[in-house]
Design a protein around this motif. Structure first.
Motif, mmCIF file in Angstrom:
data_model
loop_
_atom_site.group_PDB
_atom_site.id
_atom_site.type_symbol
_atom_site.label_atom_id
_atom_site.label_comp_id
_atom_site.label_asym_id
_atom_site.label_seq_id
_atom_site.Cartn_x
_atom_site.Cartn_y
_atom_site.Cartn_z
ATOM 1 N N ILE A 173 1.180 -1.435 0.137
ATOM 2 C CA ILE A 173 0.258 0.387 -0.434
ATOM 3 C C ILE A 173 0.890 1.420 -0.034
ATOM 4 C CG2 ILE A 173 -2.273 1.096 1.276
ATOM 5 C CD1 ILE A 173 -2.792 -1.202 0.139
ATOM 6 N N VAL A 174 1.110 2.276 -1.510
ATOM 7 C CA VAL A 174 1.494 3.443 -1.547
ATOM 8 C C VAL A 174 0.590 4.025 -0.818
ATOM 9 C CG1 VAL A 174 2.927 4.600 -2.612
ATOM 10 C CG2 VAL A 174 3.298 2.287 -3.186
ATOM 11 N N GLY A 175 2.038 5.355 -0.593
ATOM 12 C CA GLY A 175 0.602 6.592 0.090
ATOM 13 C C GLY A 175 1.249 7.765 -0.537
ATOM 14 N N ALA A 176 -0.324 8.540 -0.359
ATOM 15 C CA ALA A 176 -0.018 10.044 -1.874
ATOM 16 C C ALA A 176 1.488 10.548 -0.368
ATOM 17 C CB ALA A 176 -0.841 10.735 -1.604
ATOM 18 N N ARG A 177 1.094 10.242 0.492
ATOM 19 C CA ARG A 177 2.176 11.618 1.278
ATOM 20 C C ARG A 177 2.628 10.911 2.154
ATOM 21 N NH1 ARG A 177 -1.832 16.431 3.371
ATOM 22 N NH2 ARG A 177 -0.624 16.422 4.776
ATOM 23 N N THR A 178 3.626 11.402 3.346
ATOM 24 C CA THR A 178 4.700 10.143 4.217
ATOM 25 C C THR A 178 3.954 10.455 5.512
ATOM 26 O OG1 THR A 178 6.345 12.604 4.957
ATOM 27 C CG2 THR A 178 6.857 10.994 2.867
ATOM 28 N N ASP A 179 2.704 11.203 5.812
ATOM 29 C CA ASP A 179 2.283 11.043 6.906
ATOM 30 C C ASP A 179 1.284 9.670 7.110
ATOM 31 O OD1 ASP A 179 2.346 13.933 7.791
ATOM 32 O OD2 ASP A 179 1.588 14.483 5.519
ATOM 33 N N ALA A 180 1.591 8.772 8.575
ATOM 34 C CA ALA A 180 0.535 8.662 8.951
ATOM 35 C C ALA A 180 -0.880 7.829 8.419
ATOM 36 C CB ALA A 180 0.809 7.944 10.409
ATOM 37 N N ARG A 181 -1.376 6.631 7.797
ATOM 38 C CA ARG A 181 -2.438 6.815 6.982
ATOM 39 C C ARG A 181 -3.304 5.708 7.746
ATOM 40 N NH1 ARG A 181 -3.525 3.843 2.565
ATOM 41 N NH2 ARG A 181 -4.706 2.417 4.116
ATOM 42 N N PRO A 182 -4.548 5.309 7.859
ATOM 43 C CA PRO A 182 -5.026 4.178 8.943
ATOM 44 C C PRO A 182 -4.680 2.962 7.838
ATOM 45 C CG PRO A 182 -6.758 6.190 7.450
ATOM 46 C CD PRO A 182 -5.593 6.190 6.947
ATOM 47 N N SER A 183 -4.783 1.968 9.167
ATOM 48 C CA SER A 183 -4.738 0.449 8.586
ATOM 49 C C SER A 183 -5.461 0.260 7.692
ATOM 50 C CB SER A 183 -4.193 0.093 10.360
ATOM 51 O OG SER A 183 -3.810 -1.501 9.366
ATOM 52 N N ALA A 204 4.224 6.489 2.690
ATOM 53 C CA ALA A 204 3.939 6.540 3.789
ATOM 54 C C ALA A 204 2.956 5.062 5.195
ATOM 55 C CB ALA A 204 1.831 6.835 3.377
ATOM 56 N N PRO A 205 3.376 5.096 5.944
ATOM 57 C CA PRO A 205 3.765 4.381 7.360
ATOM 58 C C PRO A 205 1.845 4.099 7.581
ATOM 59 C CG PRO A 205 4.151 6.157 8.672
ATOM 60 C CD PRO A 205 4.170 6.520 6.850
ATOM 61 N N SER A 206 1.783 3.382 8.278
ATOM 62 C CA SER A 206 0.345 2.236 9.042
ATOM 63 C C SER A 206 0.364 3.482 10.059
ATOM 64 C CB SER A 206 0.380 1.109 8.923
ATOM 65 O OG SER A 206 -1.174 0.452 10.013
ATOM 66 N N ASP A 207 -0.961 3.418 10.592
ATOM 67 C CA ASP A 207 -1.189 4.215 12.119
ATOM 68 C C ASP A 207 -1.177 3.401 12.954
ATOM 69 O OD1 ASP A 207 -3.803 3.323 11.778
ATOM 70 O OD2 ASP A 207 -4.932 4.713 11.901
ATOM 71 N N ASP A 208 -1.070 1.570 12.793
ATOM 72 C CA ASP A 208 -0.617 0.863 13.626
ATOM 73 C C ASP A 208 0.961 0.386 13.774
ATOM 74 O OD1 ASP A 208 -0.995 -1.638 14.881
ATOM 75 O OD2 ASP A 208 -3.056 -2.481 14.340
ATOM 76 N N PRO A 209 1.618 0.189 14.949
ATOM 77 C CA PRO A 209 2.356 -0.358 14.839
ATOM 78 C C PRO A 209 2.825 -1.436 14.819
ATOM 79 C CG PRO A 209 1.941 0.825 17.251
ATOM 80 C CD PRO A 209 0.629 1.189 16.209
ATOM 81 N N ALA A 210 1.878 -1.922 14.840
ATOM 82 C CA ALA A 210 1.860 -3.963 14.551
ATOM 83 C C ALA A 210 1.837 -4.181 12.738
ATOM 84 C CB ALA A 210 0.444 -4.598 14.747
ATOM 85 N N ASP A 211 2.106 -2.828 12.173
ATOM 86 C CA ASP A 211 2.309 -2.851 10.570
ATOM 87 C C ASP A 211 3.531 -3.238 10.434
ATOM 88 O OD1 ASP A 211 -0.958 -3.737 10.232
ATOM 89 O OD2 ASP A 211 -1.650 -1.244 9.811
ATOM 90 N N CYS A 212 3.493 -3.412 8.955
ATOM 91 C CA CYS A 212 5.178 -3.360 8.193
ATOM 92 C C CYS A 212 4.790 -1.960 7.426
ATOM 93 C CB CYS A 212 5.978 -4.260 7.648
ATOM 94 S SG CYS A 212 7.502 -4.781 7.263
ATOM 95 N N SER A 213 5.582 -1.091 8.092
ATOM 96 C CA SER A 213 5.844 0.044 6.790
ATOM 97 C C SER A 213 7.369 0.215 6.668
ATOM 98 C CB SER A 213 5.102 1.156 8.236
ATOM 99 O OG SER A 213 3.974 1.123 8.468
ATOM 100 N N ILE A 214 6.870 0.410 5.747
ATOM 101 C CA ILE A 214 8.834 0.988 4.976
ATOM 102 C C ILE A 214 8.030 2.241 4.572
ATOM 103 C CG2 ILE A 214 10.652 0.652 3.360
ATOM 104 C CD1 ILE A 214 9.531 -2.085 5.093
ATOM 105 N N VAL A 215 9.977 3.272 5.090
ATOM 106 C CA VAL A 215 9.444 4.920 4.388
ATOM 107 C C VAL A 215 10.012 5.596 4.471
ATOM 108 C CG1 VAL A 215 6.605 4.853 6.182
ATOM 109 C CG2 VAL A 215 9.278 5.552 6.951
ATOM 110 N N TYR A 216 10.775 6.251 3.898
ATOM 111 C CA TYR A 216 11.978 7.092 3.578
ATOM 112 C C TYR A 216 12.366 8.123 4.779
ATOM 113 C CZ TYR A 216 14.265 11.062 1.285
ATOM 114 O OH TYR A 216 15.364 11.980 1.204
ATOM 115 N N ASP A 217 13.674 8.438 5.423
ATOM 116 C CA ASP A 217 14.177 9.070 6.473
ATOM 117 C C ASP A 217 14.034 10.896 6.083
ATOM 118 O OD1 ASP A 217 14.920 10.332 8.805
ATOM 119 O OD2 ASP A 217 16.221 8.018 8.684
#
Length: 343
Positions: free
Chosen positions: A134-144, A158-171
């Motif tokens: 799942i690819v977001g439009a911006r780097t802000d957290a999105r709903p899982s 864009a990371p998931s707002d659930d820390p249990a999910d796996c999210s790969i984001v740009y630093d």
């Protein structure tokens, strides 16, 4: 089966695994194991099966294979990036990681609409994909998507707002630090910072990283603060004009995006400030069409989106094999030096 029989056979019907096994003089089970790369088949037998399959122009039945393995060899990539600037490099990186002819990536554009996202999700589930990116439009957290999805899910950009999910984001913080570091190492000391839209996490994080690096050297940005506005060239022109009017001794500027940097370059040209000898300029995103076409070509911080896509694909492949990752992983930036910051 003789060579003549094989030629006659190819002209009459589609070859099957049974035919491959007969030609290779092995059991159907051994032929299947050989073609699927199983380790419990000798190299000599595997080669004999492969030669038979090539001779018959055998094409595996993907439906039958999926019934045996429980996999379809497809994953879904749902993006909210309307222009493809971020999703296309991510897709390329993911396809590289999955490998040619091993996994196909099905691309769906949700266009920033949660209802459309749910529709695409339903279609991909009907197609029995093995996993989702799942690819977001911006780097802000999105709903899982939630924990009821029957296949592994990896969130990219864009990371998931659930820390249990796996999210790969740009630093983005590291990106801001890298931009400031490049200018500091180049001898710049009176550095302005022109950020993008302050409502975007990426804009704030890039500024935060740049300020941290300046503070490490005992420096402050020109005027003691960053300028925030929008992601447009018009904002870059206006902000650069304001900064130079208030602080004419500025010798460098960090811009929150390449679009902003293009606008800043326009103002510097209009005010006859030489780039890079008088003012060095660094942008973000390394959008090739903007950066390479600038006058002079724009130094920019690359987001390594293909690497991000590759990492997302690796994590998804691991999850499909039962090794699920959790939490946030960061992909670091890369400095691309061009003529706007060094002579």
């Amino acid at each position: 089966m003789s060579e003549t029989d094989a030629i006659t056979f190819r002209s009459t019907r589609q070859p099957t695994l049974v035919d491959v096994a007969q030609l290779a003089q092995v059991s159907i089970s051994t032929a299947s194991k050989a073609l699927n790369g199983r380790s419990d088949v000798s190299a000599r037998t595997r080669q004999r099966v492969v030669n038979a399959a090539n001779e018959l122009s055998f094409v595996p039945n993907t439906l039958a294979k999926s019934l045996l393995t429980g996999r379809t060899g497809t994953v879904g990539l749902i993006t909210h990036d309307l222009e493809g600037r971020f999703s296309i490099p991510l897709l390329m990186g993911a396809e590289d990681a999955f490998g040619i002819n091993k996994v196909s990536v099905l691309l769906c554009d949700a266009r920033g609409d949660s209802i459309r996202e749910r529709y695409h999700l339903g279609v991909l589930m009907e197609r029995r994909v093995d996993g989702l990116i799942i690819v977001g439009a911006r780097t802000d957290a999105r709903p899982s998507l939630g924990r009821g999805i029957p296949v592994p899910v990896v969130y990219a950009y864009a990371p998931s707002d659930d820390p249990a999910d796996c999210s790969i984001v740009y630093d983005n913080v590291a990106a801001g630090r890298l931009a400031a570091d490049h200018l500091i190492v180049s001898g710049r000391r009176r550095i302005a910072i022109i950020g993008g839209d302050q409502s975007y996490g990426a804009s704030v994080e890039r500024v935060t990283g740049a300020l941290d690096r300046l503070n490490q050297e005992g420096l402050e940005p020109a005027g003691g603060r960053a300028y925030f506005g929008s992601w447009t060239e018009a904002w870059g022109r206006a902000a650069m004009h304001t900064a130079l009017t208030q602080y004419p001794d500025i010798d460098a500027v960090i811009c929150g995006s390449d679009q902003i940097a293009r606008g800043a370059l326009d103002t510097l040209h209009d005010l006859e400030r030489s780039v890079p000898s008088s003012v060095g300029v660094v942008g973000h995103d390394n959008w090739e069409i903007l950066a390479a076409g600038a006058r002079p070509p724009l130094t920019s911080i690359d987001m390594n989106l293909e690497n991000l896509g590759r990492m997302a694909a690796h994590r998804l492949a691991e999850a499909m094999d039962g090794k699920q990752s959790h939490g946030l992983e960061l992909v670091g930036p890369r400095l691309v030096v061009r003529g706007s910051s060094v002579s």
